[in-house]
Design an enzyme around this catalytic site. Sequence first.
Site, PDB file in Angstrom:
ATOM      1  N   GLY A  54       0.894  -1.615   0.112  1.00 36.24           N
ATOM      2  CA  GLY A  54       0.344   0.253  -0.436  1.00 36.24           C
ATOM      3  C   GLY A  54       0.815   1.376  -0.077  1.00 36.24           C
ATOM      4  CD  GLU A  55       2.553   5.449  -1.305  1.00 40.41           C
ATOM      5  OE1 GLU A  55       2.384   4.782  -2.038  1.00 40.41           O
ATOM      6  OE2 GLU A  55       3.968   6.159  -0.954  1.00 40.41           O
ATOM      7  CB  SER A  56       5.560   2.873   4.503  1.00 39.19           C
ATOM      8  OG  SER A  56       6.213   3.944   3.433  1.00 39.19           O
ATOM      9  CB  CYS A  84       5.444  -3.248  -1.212  1.00 37.30           C
ATOM     10  SG  CYS A  84       6.192  -2.399  -1.738  1.00 37.30           S
ATOM     11  NE  ARG A 111       7.938   5.232   1.940  1.00 39.98           N
ATOM     12  CZ  ARG A 111       7.559   6.163   2.142  1.00 39.98           C
ATOM     13  NH1 ARG A 111       7.232   7.436   1.740  1.00 39.98           N
ATOM     14  NH2 ARG A 111       6.020   6.335   0.861  1.00 39.98           N
ATOM     15  CB  ILE A 137       3.168  -2.129  -7.101  1.00 45.06           C
ATOM     16  CG1 ILE A 137       3.126  -3.502  -7.921  1.00 45.06           C
ATOM     17  CG2 ILE A 137       2.865  -1.287  -7.289  1.00 45.06           C
ATOM     18  CD1 ILE A 137       1.328  -4.173  -7.621  1.00 45.06           C
ATOM     19  NE  ARG A 138       3.812   4.610  -5.894  1.00 46.10           N
ATOM     20  CZ  ARG A 138       4.240   5.285  -5.039  1.00 46.10           C
ATOM     21  NH1 ARG A 138       5.301   5.875  -5.787  1.00 46.10           N
ATOM     22  NH2 ARG A 138       3.471   5.894  -3.861  1.00 46.10           N
ATOM     23  CG  HIS A 173       2.752  -6.506  -3.961  1.00 45.39           C
ATOM     24  ND1 HIS A 173       2.132  -5.715  -3.129  1.00 45.39           N
ATOM     25  CD2 HIS A 173       4.061  -4.848  -4.748  1.00 45.39           C
ATOM     26  CE1 HIS A 173       2.242  -4.929  -3.347  1.00 45.39           C
ATOM     27  NE2 HIS A 173       3.252  -4.126  -3.761  1.00 45.39           N
ATOM     28  CD  GLU A 175       0.666  -9.303  -2.317  1.00 43.43           C
ATOM     29  OE1 GLU A 175       1.561  -9.804  -1.839  1.00 43.43           O
ATOM     30  OE2 GLU A 175       0.385  -7.892  -1.967  1.00 43.43           O
TER      31      GLU A 175
HETATM   32  N1  GLN Z   1       6.101   3.076  -2.344  1.00 44.87           N
HETATM   33  C1  GLN Z   1       5.545   2.676  -1.551  1.00 44.87           C
HETATM   34  C2  GLN Z   1       5.701   2.840  -0.384  1.00 44.87           C
HETATM   35  O1  GLN Z   1       6.429   3.832   0.463  1.00 44.87           O
HETATM   36  C3  GLN Z   1       5.327   0.603  -0.800  1.00 44.87           C
HETATM   37  C4  GLN Z   1       4.434   0.414  -2.494  1.00 44.87           C
HETATM   38  C5  GLN Z   1       4.065  -0.551  -2.123  1.00 44.87           C
HETATM   39  O2  GLN Z   1       3.667  -1.274  -0.622  1.00 44.87           O
HETATM   40  N2  GLN Z   1       3.486  -1.237  -3.439  1.00 44.87           N
HETATM   41  O3  GLN Z   1       5.242   2.891   0.957  1.00 44.87           O
END
Ligand code: GLN
Length: 213
Positions: A54-56, A84, A111, A137-138, A173, A175
């Site tokens: 997700g997004e930390s 992630c 990150r 993913i990112r 990921h 999953e």
């Molecule tokens: N870029 C996100 C972060 O810094 C992590 C990306 C992800 O969980 N797919 O939190």
Amino acid sequence: MPVRHIPQPVVGVLALQGDFEAHRHRLAALGAVVRLVKMPDQFREIDGLVIPGGESTNFLRLLGGQGMAALRACVRARPVFGTCAGAILLAAEVENPAQPALGAIDIRIRRNAYGRQIDSFIGQGRIDDQACEMVFIRAPRIVRVGPRVEIVAALDAQPVAVRQGTAMAATFHPELSDDPRLHEMFLGIVARNFAAARDLSAIDRGAQHPRTA
Ligand code: GLN
């Protein structure tokens, strides 16, 4: 004959944001009892926890100081698997930029480390010398690995999944691909930890009520 109830560990998936449903699906397909966790007091009702991607920064915001304290207590006591953004939360040090983390695994993590042009990609990595499709993913990159950390998976000879004690982290990921190996590995850790904790509590009960000869 009555069927004896065999207790099974409950695996929590932190369900504040991100792709928690994909984890739930994978864990359930592997036969685990899964519970989505949204409130800190639910941490006490689980025997292992998955922290999804997700997004930390969103996790930090949604959890707040109290939620992070509860999560820290949970990951000290129980197996945890962060993917992630979840891996970022479990690290000892975070860069680009620095942000608070739980220190469950002695790694430094950077990150959004793959740059904009390949911000998401599928790589062919290795788990135990066997090929593994990995969805990034990112994604962050593990830039330092402490001496007690075991490298579980690699991409281009760089660590992308690690383990320290009962804590696991993956920068990709698992999953989202068909390969169940990392979730299986985590469920193995949860099962062994659960069985060991039950043995200990049986010994404790024995000590409290010593048998008289
Ligand atoms: N870029 C996100 C972060 O810094 C992590 C990306 C992800 O969980 N797919 O939190």
